[in-house]
Scaffold this motif. Structure first.
Motif: not given
Length: 90
Positions: A1-11, A37-45
């Motif tokens: 199982m790849g990291l992405q699949e394992e991540f989705e399972e644990y999500a 899933t998104v990466g670095p923060v892309n919105t203001s606080r």
């Protein structure tokens, strides 16, 4: 199982954590999930009167330097830890 699949399972497993899971731990999971899933923060606080969203934003900002893969791996580890704690307390 790849990291992405394992991540989705644990999500999916994270959604089944007990309701008494601390807000602190849930915020850690939130930050890692958003970083993975998104990466670095892309919105203001959010403003000071929006405490819930502000806490979530802060949790995401706290893990901003992690790579997508590192955030996924840390997320999986944290969910496993919380599952073990939940089963130990029953």
């Amino acid at each position: 199982m790849g990291l992405q699949e394992e991540f989705e399972e644990y999500a999916a497993k994270a959604k089944q954590l007990p309701e008494n899971t601390s807000n602190e731990n849930m915020l850690i999971l939130y930050g890692l999930y958003k970083q993975a899933t998104v990466g670095p923060v892309n919105t203001s606080r959010p403003g000071i009167f929006n405490m819930k969203d502000r806490a979530k934003w802060d949790a995401w900002k706290a893990v901003e330097g992690k790579s997508k893969e590192e955030a996924m791996s840390d997320y999986i580890t944290k969910v496993k830890q919380l599952q073990e704690e939940a089963s130990a307390s029953t």
